[in-house]
Design an enzyme around this catalytic site. Structure first.
Site, PDB file in Angstrom:
ATOM      1  N   ASP A  15       0.862  -1.190   0.000  1.00 56.58           N
ATOM      2  CA  ASP A  15       0.000   0.000   0.000  1.00 56.58           C
ATOM      3  C   ASP A  15       0.892   1.232   0.000  1.00 56.58           C
ATOM      4  OD1 ASP A  15      -3.234   0.303   0.757  1.00 56.58           O
ATOM      5  OD2 ASP A  15      -2.033   2.101   1.121  1.00 56.58           O
ATOM      6  N   CYS A  30     -19.804   0.475  -2.816  1.00 52.05           N
ATOM      7  CA  CYS A  30     -20.055  -0.170  -4.116  1.00 52.05           C
ATOM      8  C   CYS A  30     -21.307   0.304  -4.838  1.00 52.05           C
ATOM      9  CB  CYS A  30     -20.131  -1.681  -3.930  1.00 52.05           C
ATOM     10  SG  CYS A  30     -18.522  -2.431  -3.714  1.00 52.05           S
ATOM     11  N   ARG A  70     -18.728   5.352   4.080  1.00 47.03           N
ATOM     12  CA  ARG A  70     -18.732   5.857   2.708  1.00 47.03           C
ATOM     13  C   ARG A  70     -20.155   5.857   2.135  1.00 47.03           C
ATOM     14  NH1 ARG A  70     -13.907   2.414   0.137  1.00 47.03           N
ATOM     15  NH2 ARG A  70     -14.596   0.971   1.752  1.00 47.03           N
TER      16      ARG A  70
END
Ligand code: UDX
Length: 435
Positions: A34, A259, A326
């Site tokens: 990462d 998503c 989110r």
């Protein structure tokens, strides 16, 4: 070679960490890379930077086959397969921003030894073909390419990875198909093999159809409210039809998460870019945008306005079992309440304290009951089981007005009425308590 492989996973987010930990459990040697120093430090120290059921245990149990790095070259060195699990946020035009994927591909310049590059990130249809061309022009013609979209739901991602409904492998090359299938040896689910573009489309189509089921149910719920029908009873009986099934038909304040909102907008943009207006999907998105706003309007009508009122907001995460905020409907709800003049007292068992608006101007409470002390209304935004099991009679006594808007239909209207609450929910009749 059949057997265990060395896999470099790019991206230590929800998808990358789960993918890496699960492949380690299946016996592969995994290095997760990462770009966020903090994240890698936490992982190297034995911690896990996100909450995902069973993930910390899985990482600990497989620590001898799992390493973490910031260095792309180190990750790729010695790897047989590179798994791309970086995020693809929307650009200003609504397309997916693939810059993080291109950075990974650039870091493979000297990786002639690689057997395959596999993309798990959600991408527009056609991305795989572009990556194939980029690999070819970098002299990596011998490196296979596959799309292997993920269908794991947050909160149960480890379980979904190991016991999926299907593993979709999209590649135009039989050796790569075999290799990616072998990586999944030990995974309990069927493999659906197809071309790259179709695999990319499966992901977008599946999420769009799930979002459609939710928005459809929410529209039925609105009509139920207007006609006196009860959406829970309607959906239960509709779902008994084996052609429809009972899943993803829970009415509420709308879907959120990393998503559905993003992928449905990305599919709409993908259609739009080719000149096609995906009208059905546009409506699905609009219905979802309206759900939290409708809830606030209904509560406002009931209260006669929010100015000077205190509202307890119960649940911040976009769904129960995760700390993820989110695109959570709670953010719109908290913001709308404050714009209308209400003070917000919020509670969530997993979401860490949030510094940004609208949360910076809300009071964070440690328990649902604390949030409801002196409140004129409470709104349930996340279906946390704690709320189902709460001593609601105590809440009735602690609130200034016993008014609950259940945005996830988790409570029983009759029981709430018997406790003296005015109880509003989605697609069901409002009950006015008598106690
Ligand atoms: C989803 C997909 O399930 C997964 O396959 C994909 O890989 C990523 O997106 P996730 O976002 O983790 O997973 O959550 P999910 O459990 O699917 O719920 C998404 C949202 O829809 C949540 O906000 C949830 O509250 C809402 N939802 C779900 C409803 O409002 N009604 C339902 O009936 C189901």
């Amino acid at each position: 070679m059949v057997g265990n492989r060395r896999i470099a996973v790019f991206g230590a987010g929800y998808i990358g960490l789960v993918t890496g930990a699960c492949f380690a459990k299946l016996g592969h040697e995994v290095v997760v890379r990462d770009i966020q120093e903090e994240r890698i430090e936490v992982l190297r120290g034995g911690g896990v930077p996100i909450h995902e059921d069973g993930l910390a245990e899985l990482i600990a149990e497989n620590a001898d086959r799992l390493t973490f790095t910031l260095d792309a070259e180190e990750a790729v060195r010695g790897a047989d397969v590179v798994y791309v699990c970086v995020d693809t946020p929307p650009t200003a035009s609504g397309d997916a921003d693939l810059s993080r994927i291109w950075k990974v591909i650039e870091s493979l310049r000297n990786a002639q030894h690689l057997a395959a590059v596999v993309v798990k990130s959600t991408v527009p249809v056609g991305t795989g073909a572009r990556i194939r061309a980029a690999l070819d022009s970098a002299g990596l013609q011998a490196v296979g390419y596959a799309a292997n979209p993920e269908f794991t739901a947050e909160g149960r991602a480890v379980h979904d990875f190991l016991h999926p409904d299907r593993v979709v492998i999209g590649t135009d090359d039989p050796d790569t198909a075999k290799l990616v299938a072998q990586l999944h040896d030990g995974v309990d689910g069927p493999i659906a093999q197809m071309d790259v573009a179709s695999a990319e489309m499966v992901k977008l189509a599946a999420n769009a159809l799930l979002a459609t089921k939710i928005s459809f149910t929410n529209e039925i719920a609105t009509i139920c409210e207007a006609t006196g029908a009860d959406v829970e009873q309607v959906v239960h009986a509709v779902g008994l039809d084996h052609r429809l099934g009972p899943h993803f038909m829970r009415a509420g304040v709308g879907y959120g998460g990393s998503c559905f909102p993003k992928d449905s907008r990305a599919l709409r943009a993908l259609a739009g870019n080719s000149g096609y207006a995906f009208q059905l999907l546009t409506s699905v998105i609009e219905v979802n945008d309206l759900q939290p706003r409708r809830a606030i309007q209904r509560l406002k009508d009931e209260l006669g306005g929010f100015q000077g009122r205190t509202v307890a907001l119960l649940g911040i995460a976009f769904k129960a079992g995760t700390d993820d905020v989110r695109e959570a409907p709670s953010t719109i709800i908290a913001s709308r309440l404050q714009v209308e003049g209400a003070s917000v007292r919020c509670w969530d068992p997993l979401v860490r304290p949030l510094d940004e608006a609208p949360w910076s101007s809300a009071t964070r409470c440690l328990t649902p009951l604390e949030a409801m002390v002196g409140a004129d209304a409470a709104i349930i935004v996340t279906e946390w089981p704690q709320l189902r099991d709460l001593a609601w009679e105590q809440a009735a006594a602690a609130m200034a007005h016993p008014l609950v808007f259940d945005g996830r239909n988790v409570l029983d209207p009759q029981q709430m009425g018997a406790l003296g609450f005015t109880y509003m929910s989605v697609g069901r009749r409002t009950v006015r308590g008598s106690a």
